[in-house]
Scaffold this motif. Structure first.
Motif, PDB file in Angstrom:
ATOM      1  N   LYS A 256       0.809  -1.217   0.000  1.00 19.81           N
ATOM      2  CA  LYS A 256       0.000   0.000   0.000  1.00 19.81           C
ATOM      3  C   LYS A 256       0.844   1.270   0.000  1.00 19.81           C
ATOM      4  CE  LYS A 256      -4.184  -1.913   2.063  1.00 19.81           C
ATOM      5  NZ  LYS A 256      -5.180  -1.832   3.159  1.00 19.81           N
TER       6      LYS A 256
ATOM      7  N   THR B  60      -4.347 -16.358  -4.914  1.00 23.74           N
ATOM      8  CA  THR B  60      -4.834 -15.138  -5.559  1.00 23.74           C
ATOM      9  C   THR B  60      -4.783 -15.262  -7.079  1.00 23.74           C
ATOM     10  OG1 THR B  60      -4.063 -13.831  -3.673  1.00 23.74           O
ATOM     11  CG2 THR B  60      -4.525 -12.644  -5.715  1.00 23.74           C
TER      12      THR B  60
ATOM     13  N   GLU C  69     -12.881  -6.662  -7.371  1.00 25.63           N
ATOM     14  CA  GLU C  69     -12.683  -6.203  -6.001  1.00 25.63           C
ATOM     15  C   GLU C  69     -13.097  -7.238  -4.972  1.00 25.63           C
ATOM     16  OE1 GLU C  69     -16.750  -4.722  -7.313  1.00 25.63           O
ATOM     17  OE2 GLU C  69     -14.773  -5.067  -8.193  1.00 25.63           O
ATOM     18  N   ARG C  70     -13.765  -8.310  -5.406  1.00 28.13           N
ATOM     19  CA  ARG C  70     -14.155  -9.376  -4.475  1.00 28.13           C
ATOM     20  C   ARG C  70     -13.078 -10.450  -4.332  1.00 28.13           C
ATOM     21  NH1 ARG C  70     -20.613 -10.323  -4.642  1.00 28.13           N
ATOM     22  NH2 ARG C  70     -21.220  -8.157  -4.962  1.00 28.13           N
TER      23      ARG C  70
ATOM     24  N   ALA D 101      -9.667 -11.452  -2.936  1.00 37.24           N
ATOM     25  CA  ALA D 101      -8.734 -10.990  -1.898  1.00 37.24           C
ATOM     26  C   ALA D 101      -7.310 -11.008  -2.431  1.00 37.24           C
ATOM     27  CB  ALA D 101      -8.841 -11.883  -0.659  1.00 37.24           C
ATOM     28  N   GLY D 102      -6.503 -10.073  -1.903  1.00 38.32           N
ATOM     29  CA  GLY D 102      -5.077 -10.077  -2.200  1.00 38.32           C
ATOM     30  C   GLY D 102      -4.689  -9.391  -3.491  1.00 38.32           C
TER      31      GLY D 102
ATOM     32  N   THR E 231      -7.652  -4.686  -2.366  1.00 39.86           N
ATOM     33  CA  THR E 231      -8.764  -5.490  -1.861  1.00 39.86           C
ATOM     34  C   THR E 231      -8.408  -6.074  -0.495  1.00 39.86           C
ATOM     35  OG1 THR E 231      -8.020  -7.533  -2.925  1.00 39.86           O
ATOM     36  CG2 THR E 231      -9.421  -6.066  -4.225  1.00 39.86           C
ATOM     37  N   GLU E 232      -9.349  -6.779   0.082  1.00 41.75           N
ATOM     38  CA  GLU E 232      -9.154  -7.395   1.396  1.00 41.75           C
ATOM     39  C   GLU E 232      -7.907  -8.281   1.405  1.00 41.75           C
ATOM     40  OE1 GLU E 232     -11.596 -10.485   4.333  1.00 41.75           O
ATOM     41  OE2 GLU E 232     -12.397  -9.893   2.380  1.00 41.75           O
ATOM     42  N   ALA E 233      -7.150  -8.234   2.514  1.00 40.47           N
ATOM     43  CA  ALA E 233      -5.946  -9.065   2.619  1.00 40.47           C
ATOM     44  C   ALA E 233      -6.326 -10.543   2.624  1.00 40.47           C
ATOM     45  CB  ALA E 233      -5.181  -8.714   3.891  1.00 40.47           C
ATOM     46  N   ARG E 234      -5.497 -11.341   1.977  1.00 43.12           N
ATOM     47  CA  ARG E 234      -5.757 -12.782   1.936  1.00 43.12           C
ATOM     48  C   ARG E 234      -5.099 -13.446   3.144  1.00 43.12           C
ATOM     49  NH1 ARG E 234      -7.615 -16.312  -1.633  1.00 43.12           N
ATOM     50  NH2 ARG E 234      -7.735 -14.755  -3.294  1.00 43.12           N
TER      51      ARG E 234
END
Length: 607
Positions: free
Chosen positions: A16, A38, A55-56, A58-59, A86-89
């Motif tokens: 990020k 991923t 966006e659904r 993850a990772g 997106t959300e962390a895996r």
């Protein structure tokens, strides 16, 4: 070249706090952290089998332009370069991860070595490292994983195995793990290499490492200044470090000791004391001295402004200043370490003439060896009547130039030809701004030496990664990605005073077209300690080939990079005679397209 291709990048730089590597218009998506699950999900999405939106998944790091398409629309996409994460895996269950070797995805055939993870994660919290932040805990690969890879290595003629674990002995019951390695490598056919914490090596562990046939380990001391280590969340028992290195060294294990220049709380005086501490204790059998890299995602990166760090914003992210040290001090320390340890750290050497040397050939041994990533062109300015015709030739040549390129500028009058040569080189550089370019001047001389600086400027590629990597090899702004050298042809009349002046400012390679074995031997003797290029070295018909090869080997034992072959044929003859192999390790030579020749109206000869 392939606008329909979806470009996905990954690795520890996709974080990020480092969005530039995904925001580039050449990239469609980034994978954050472990990539196996991923990437699998991403491929399913591209095939129309995944969730409704990217966006659904993850990772992922997604440039905003890639969020627009409907489900199943192929990449690549265009738009603005803002990046959405997106959300962390969660950590992958390692039992589900297939081995790239056992599955046949990659082969060890080229270098007869494989690299194997036995765990992911690290219990240490060094603030300059991203690894521990990427993994919430240490996870080991399942039972049988290690043995399966040793069996695979044995079956495929592998000679070396490198453990990729960031710290091999950062695990519970390490002694029992070594017992497993000893059993897996009981015949001792594999040479093993790893990274260890030397403080944790005692007599028992050192014995087991030797029985397992561990031949090399890397141990990060980083600094002998306790304040500097504390500032980066690192703990070291210096007496135990010294003992661990000595125990392994006594068993024939080569220990590579690491030092870092630029840590918080380390000033020039304390780094010099660290260098002296290592030298006095003879812990420098193998030594690496690094510039501090303020890496993406690390705690050190988060605190960089607080600690007064200035740094390269792009790879390799070198620190150029801290609250304790400026860039000049860092440069002095690298030079000091080089003198103390008699090692040139990160030398900027490249194949000077773009033709194979013995050391190049040794690295490219074996069938299926990859072709080199450089190309070669011989430019003769006299064949081009105007600057514009030389530029047109450069524009044509840039289309097939590799990312590393050698241009031989052949001129009988460099003063007359330099401007046209510069026009050609500037088009090559403009079309390949990230390239490394070697300009080799083949001119009888004497000529104004200032012309060499003009050629270097014309061929300059300031965006090249090498300028950052070798930042401390010269003054700020030095274009180490572009190098000018001179080929001194011993078959022509050369002014010795001029050659001496040249040698003070540029690399000089002496060339000889030998007509007999005795002429070759005399030339090599006269050029002892100097770089030599040979042409038609394989045409010494009256001398037995073994005698010629023996003479060349003798020279290469003293300096493996001092001998260059000017032709592909000579390079191949060396490979056949010296090693019995014929890799295509001379660079491809660029040819001027027919349309450009017609436009120029000349019989330009390109080699």
């Amino acid at each position: 070249l392939l606008p329909e291709l979806a470009v996905v990048v990954g690795g520890p730089e996709v974080t990020k706090d480092n969005p530039w590597c995904v925001a580039s218009p050449g990239v469609d998506l980034g994978v954050v952290g472990e990539g196996e699950a991923t990437l699998s999900g991403l491929v399913s999405w591209i095939l129309g089998e995944g969730p409704e939106g990217l966006e659904r998944i993850a990772g992922l790091a997604i440039p905003e332009r890639s969020l627009e398409p409907a489900r199943g629309r192929p990449l690549p996409l265009e738009g603005e370069p803002r990046v959405v994460f997106t959300e962390a895996r969660p950590a992958i269950e390692l039992a589900s991860v297939p081995s790239p070797y056992l599955s046949g995805a990659i082969s060890p055939d080229f270098d007869r070595a494989i690299s194997v993870e036995t765990l992911r994660g690290c219990p240490f919290k060094c603030s300059f490292c991203y690894y521990y932040k990427q993994f919430a805990k240490v996870n080991a690969f399942p039972k049988g994983w290690l043995q399966a890879h040793f069996d695979y290595a044995r079956e495929h003629g592998v000679r070396e195995l490198f453990f990729l674990d960031p710290t091999l002995n950062a695990r519970a019951r390490f002694s029992e793990f070594l017992d497993e390695v000893v059993r897996a490598n009981e015949d001792g056919e594999l040479e093993l290499h790893a990274e260890l914490v030397a403080d944790m090596v005692d007599e028992k562990i050192a014995d087991k490492l030797a029985r397992a046939n561990v031949k090399g380990v890397e141990c990060g001391l980083q600094s002998a200044n306790p304040k500097a280590l504390a500032a980066v969340n690192r703990v070291a028992d210096f007496a135990r470090f010294e003992r661990g290195v000595s125990l392994m060294g006594a068993r024939g294990i080569v220990v590579k000791t690491d030092l870092i220049i630029g840590l918080p709380e380390d000033d020039e005086a304390s780094v010099r004391r660290s260098i002296e501490w290592v030298r006095e204790r003879k812990l420098d059998a193998s030594i690496q001295v690094f510039h501090l890299m303020v890496l993406p995602g690390t705690e050190l990166r988060e605190k960089a402004d607080e600690l007064g760090y200035e740094r390269l914003r792009r790879p390799p992210y070198y620190a150029t200043r801290s609250r304790w040290m400026d860039e000049d001090a860092m440069r002095r320390l690298i030079e000091h370490a080089s003198r103390v340890f008699e090692v040139e750290f990160d030398p900027p050497a490249r194949a000077l003439l773009g033709a194979a040397t013995a050391s190049d050939a040794a690295r490219a041994a074996g069938e299926g060896a990859p072709l080199p990533y450089w190309s070669k062109a011989t430019f003769e300015p006299r064949l081009f009547s105007t600057d514009e015709s030389a530029r047109e030739a450069g524009r044509a040549a840039k289309e097939t130039a590799a990312n590393a390129m050698t241009v031989v500028v052949r001129s009988q009058d460099l003063g007359r030809d330099a401007r046209r040569a510069g026009a050609f080189l500037s088009e090559i550089a403009r079309g390949n701004p990230h390239a490394t370019i070697d300009v080799v001047v083949d001119a009888p001389g004497p000529f104004p030496i200032s012309l060499l600086a003009e050629l270097k400027e014309a061929a300059g590629t300031p965006l090249a990664y090498k300028n950052g990597y070798d930042r401390f090899q010269g003054s700020e702004g030095t274009l180490v990605s572009t190098r000018v050298s001179v080929l001194a042809n011993a078959d022509t009349s050369l002014d010795s005073a001029f050659l001496e002046e040249l040698e003070r400012v540029v690399p000089l390679t002496h060339m000889k077209t030998a007509q007999s074995f005795s002429e070759l031997s005399d030339f090599l003797d006269a050029m002892d300690g100097r770089s030599v290029a040979l042409d038609r070295a394989g045409a010494l018909g009256e001398a037995p080939r073994d005698e010629v090869l023996s003479r060349l080997r003798e020279r290469l034992r003293d300096d493996p990079d001092s001998l260059y072959f000017l032709s592909r044929e000579d390079a191949r003859a060396w490979d056949e005679g010296a090693r019995g192999q014929t890799p295509e390790d001379a660079p491809p030579e660029i040819e001027l397209p027919a349309r450009a020749v017609a436009a120029l109206g000349t019989e330009a000869v390109w080699r």
